[in-house]
Write a protein that holds these residues in place. Structure first.
Motif, PDB file in Angstrom:
ATOM      1  N   ILE A   1      -6.388   7.133  -4.959  1.00 60.19           N
ATOM      2  CA  ILE A   1      -5.613   6.039  -4.357  1.00 60.19           C
ATOM      3  C   ILE A   1      -5.483   6.239  -2.853  1.00 60.19           C
ATOM      4  O   ILE A   1      -5.599   5.288  -2.068  1.00 60.19           O
ATOM      5  CB  ILE A   1      -4.230   5.931  -5.025  1.00 60.19           C
TER       6      ILE A   1
ATOM      7  N   LEU B   1       1.950   1.765  -3.530  1.00 56.32           N
ATOM      8  CA  LEU B   1       0.817   2.268  -4.303  1.00 56.32           C
ATOM      9  C   LEU B   1       0.579   3.752  -4.021  1.00 56.32           C
ATOM     10  O   LEU B   1       0.258   4.528  -4.935  1.00 56.32           O
ATOM     11  CB  LEU B   1      -0.432   1.457  -3.945  1.00 56.32           C
TER      12      LEU B   1
ATOM     13  N   LYS C   1       2.148   6.850  -6.004  1.00 59.08           N
ATOM     14  CA  LYS C   1       1.570   7.404  -7.227  1.00 59.08           C
ATOM     15  C   LYS C   1       0.930   8.759  -6.961  1.00 59.08           C
ATOM     16  O   LYS C   1       0.702   9.547  -7.891  1.00 59.08           O
ATOM     17  CB  LYS C   1       0.542   6.430  -7.814  1.00 59.08           C
TER      18      LYS C   1
ATOM     19  N   LEU D   1       0.828  -1.208   0.000  1.00 61.14           N
ATOM     20  CA  LEU D   1       0.000   0.000   0.000  1.00 61.14           C
ATOM     21  C   LEU D   1       0.863   1.260   0.000  1.00 61.14           C
ATOM     22  O   LEU D   1       0.497   2.278  -0.611  1.00 61.14           O
ATOM     23  CB  LEU D   1      -0.941  -0.008   1.206  1.00 61.14           C
TER      24      LEU D   1
END
Length: 469
Positions: free
Chosen positions: A434, A426, A429, A423
């Motif tokens: 998100i 991720l 980004k 996570l």
């Protein structure tokens, strides 16, 4: 249930007692970014880092030994010997260091060098006074002194930064004055002065205290290698402004670390005095497993929050520092797992083993940070911190296996750690959608996996409210 209630009671007490002296001093650093530039903020961070290294060396960790001995001192005479010996020895050590420091400044000078020494004195005497009060069992007073320190710290920082615009000098003066007045309050409100007398100072007691505390010195230094030495690598390889960026990114995880340490103070009281049989070990296993789930779930929840914390609390030139925080949050979680096991070493007075496990973790941290900084910049200290603390934790689990075998839920620990890392990657980004998704995942995990803890906490608060009424 009785042990759980005792643990929670003490955690609340220590939370109040440590809010000002520890939590608030770190929480205010991001706010300092609005009043001082990156270089001054980097210098202040180096001051705090240096003091965290010097404190255990200068005081020989006598405060820890005094606390440990006061817990088991059965009469007034023994308490006077412990307190008198510890305090006089600490003052002598601080004086000796002061003379050496004065000589050294003739050869190497730096900005605010005189205030640095005063800050070191305050940062040394205040925890000594607090540990004495804690060792004497005056936990409510311990909380009050911590609250007093909070008020003083906020007041003086507002005075020197907002009204007088003193900059970095104002931050230093605020800390020095809040420490000084808090120490005076400890001495008189805690009646510490009634335990101090020259005739109670004995070399025999000093050697007994040092036998316990001396192994804690290299342990504290090696702990510093994991927690703080990264700053000097950043300074050497990336410059003081990069250190200012890291100072901001590390402050929020540092607040979590201090909150964890408050729980550890309460857990230390239980570990030292009340863990004796198989039933107790079963209780510790359940406690530790719930603690590790809570910590890593909280880490996952804090990944998306990091972005918004920096956006609204920190000056705009530091906006990218949130990216380094998730790894540091996860490292903080493993730091708390290591500290949990560390209390068992203190109970058994096996401080040598405490040191050896920590020094290996420190070496791992520094090595990884040094190798990775040229490749990934300020992400490197986060990776080093995480792997360093993970190393310490695993070494302590193995080392204490024959004495304290806890039924650790390894699958949950590993799976939640992997989820948090994925996570975090991720989140890099940096898309709003998100961050919202990660927050939703974190919230679901946090609530579902800690449901029993919330129910117990609710019943605890209800019982306390009924008692107060």
């Amino acid at each position: 249930m009785e042990r759980a209630n005792s643990l929670l009671n003490n955690t609340f007490i220590y939370a109040i007692g440590n809010f000002g002296s520890k939590v608030l001093s770190y929480a205010m650093v991001p706010l300092f970014s609005f009043f001082v530039n990156k270089k001054d903020l980097g210098l202040y961070d180096l001051f705090l880092t240096s003091i965290s290294l010097l404190f255990p060396v200068v005081t020989l960790q006598l405060s820890e030994a005094m606390y440990r001995w006061l817990l088991t001192s059965e009469n007034l005479r023994d308490k006077r010997k412990v307190i008198s010996t510890g305090i006089f020895s600490s003052l002598i050590l601080l004086t000796i260091f002061g003379l050496c420091y004065l000589i050294s400044t003739y050869f190497y000078s730096f900005r605010y060098q005189e205030y640095f020494y005063l800050l070191l004195i305050g940062a040394s005497l205040f925890p000594i006074a607090q540990q004495i009060i804690r060792g004497l069992g005056k936990n409510k007073l311990y909380s009050f002194i911590g609250l007093l320190n909070s008020v003083l710290l906020v007041f003086f920082n507002l005075l020197f930064l907002y009204f007088l615009n003193y900059g970095l000098l104002g931050i230093l003066l605020a800390s020095i004055l809040s420490y000084s007045l808090s120490v005076i309050a400890c001495v008189f409100l805690g009646e510490i002065y009634t335990y101090i007398e020259f005739r109670s100072y004995t070399l025999k007691h000093l050697f007994e205290l040092l036998k316990y505390s001396t192994p804690l010195i290299p342990n504290a230094i090696s702990w510093w290698l994991i927690n703080a030495a990264n700053r000097f690598l950043i300074l050497h390889l990336m410059g003081i402004e990069a250190n200012g960026d890291f100072a901001i990114s590390s402050r929020f995880p540092a607040i979590l670390a201090i909150i964890n340490s408050i729980f550890m103070l309460a857990w230390q009281d239980i570990a030292i005095s009340k863990i004796n049989d198989n039933e107790d070990v079963s209780f510790v296993s359940k406690l530790f497993n719930q603690f590790l789930i809570l910590e890593i779930c909280l880490t996952i929840l804090l990944i998306p929050i990091s972005k918004f914390l920096v956006s609204y609390v920190v000056e705009s030139s530091y906006q990218d520092t949130w990216k380094y925080m998730p790894l540091l949050f996860l490292g903080t979680a493993f730091s708390s797992f290591s500290a949990f096991y560390g209390s068992i070493y203190l109970k058994e007075k096996r401080t040598i083993n405490l040191f050896t496990t920590t020094i290996i973790g420190g070496i791992v941290n520094l090595g990884i940070t040094y190798l990775l900084i040229p490749l990934i910049g300020l992400f490197a200290p986060g990776v080093g911190t995480l792997l360093g603390f993970a190393t310490v934790f695993i070494l302590r689990v193995v080392d204490l296996k024959s004495y304290l075998f806890l039924d650790i839920k390894w699958f949950k620990l590993i799976s939640l750690t992997v989820i948090s890392i994925l996570l975090f990657l991720l989140a890099l980004k940096d898309l709003f959608s998100i961050h919202i998704l990660i927050f939703a995942i974190g919230l679901v995990l946090f609530v579902s996996l800690n449901n029993k803890l919330f129910k117990y906490f609710k019943s605890f608060l209800i019982s306390k409210f009924k008692f107060l009424n």
